[in-house]
Design a protein around this motif. Structure first.
Motif, PDB file in Angstrom:
ATOM      1  N   GLU A  19       0.824  -1.208   0.000  1.00  0.00           N
ATOM      2  CA  GLU A  19       0.000   0.000   0.000  1.00  0.00           C
ATOM      3  C   GLU A  19       0.856   1.255   0.000  1.00  0.00           C
ATOM      4  O   GLU A  19       0.632   2.179  -0.793  1.00  0.00           O
ATOM      5  N   GLU A  20       1.865   1.301   0.884  1.00  0.00           N
ATOM      6  CA  GLU A  20       2.735   2.472   0.936  1.00  0.00           C
ATOM      7  C   GLU A  20       3.585   2.584  -0.328  1.00  0.00           C
ATOM      8  O   GLU A  20       3.826   3.686  -0.830  1.00  0.00           O
ATOM      9  N   GLN A  35       1.495   4.093  -3.060  1.00  0.00           N
ATOM     10  CA  GLN A  35       1.326   5.542  -2.972  1.00  0.00           C
ATOM     11  C   GLN A  35       2.486   6.268  -3.636  1.00  0.00           C
ATOM     12  O   GLN A  35       2.296   7.265  -4.340  1.00  0.00           O
TER      13      GLN A  35
END
Length: 261
Positions: A205-206, A209
């Motif tokens: 997820e990070e 981003q």
């Protein structure tokens, strides 16, 4: 100081141009024994990113019957003698755009590029010349390798832009030099910040981003490069391509982080 820190955080500033194999376009079909592997990549310097490679020959008449070859022919027709239909050696007069029957421009329809390659794939397949002369079999290998190279170069915006820049400014010295000179400190700081975020990212997820920000930067640069070429300002594309190179390198690192370990 900032540039030195950037090199320590992101030492792999050089990018890799991955040339997808043509087998992926047509399952079960091999264009030549020299076809590039889908995972094969090679590190390229800015100067060697997309050199204008000299085509083997083909500037005279047909090697078999002597008929003159029309310089205006493009696509599959340019590979064969208009009189006896013998496969010809690569023609050094044609650039990659002409070779694939495409308009010379930065903005390309990727699907049109792939359709053109598929057509040439069928025309140049070595099986078509298994009963031909030794010369034609050799030309099939050479032409097939050249089509692979042209496809890999024109597929990605960065390598396409570098190649087009060299076509638009032939013989101009210094195009491949000074890649790490004169960058805007604000730009370098932005690259450094995202590199740090990537290093500190925990989980997909990070990392995703960071990937979204990089992709946004690349889309913005892609549009600016296109406008520079379309506006007849190829020199303006050079600093933009330099920046695109950094973001592309970071994008490749993101892909590596997302690969299963």
């Amino acid at each position: 100081m900032l540039r030195g820190l950037l090199r320590r955080v992101a030492p792999t500033v050089t990018f890799r141009v991955e040339a997808p194999t043509l087998r992926a376009l047509s399952p079960g079909t091999s264009l030549s024994s020299r076809a590039l592997s889908p995972r094969a990549s090679r590190p390229l310097s800015w100067a060697a990113a997309c050199p204008l490679r000299a085509f083997c020959s083909g500037s005279g008449g047909c090697w078999r019957c002597g008929a003159e070859r029309a310089s205006g022919e493009e696509g599959a027709a340019a590979f064969f003698c208009p009189s006896c239909r013998a496969l010809q050696p690569p023609d050094r007069r044609r650039d990659y755009f002409q070779l694939l029957g495409l308009q010379r421009r930065y903005r390309l329809d990727v699907e049109q590029l792939r359709r053109s390659v598929r057509r040439l794939q069928r025309e140049l397949h070595p099986d078509n010349f298994s009963r031909g002369s030794e010369d034609e079999r050799r030309f099939s290998e050479e032409q097939s390798a050249l089509v692979n190279e042209a496809y890999g170069t024109l597929l990605r915006p960065l390598s396409r832009g570098v190649y087009l820049l060299r076509l638009e400014l032939p013989g101009e010295a210094g195009l491949g030099e000074g890649l790490e000179s004169g960058e805007d400190p604000t730009f370098l700081a932005a690259v450094l910040r995202l590199n740090e975020r990537l290093e500190e990212a925990r989980g997909p997820e990070e990392i995703g981003q960071v990937s979204e920000e990089v992709e946004a930067r690349l889309r913005e640069l892609d549009g600016e490069v296109a406008r520079a070429f379309e506006g007849g300002r190829p020199r303006d594309a050079l600093p933009l391509l330099k920046q695109m190179r950094y973001w592309s390198s970071l994008g490749d690192r993101i892909k590596e982080r997302l690969l299963p370990r």
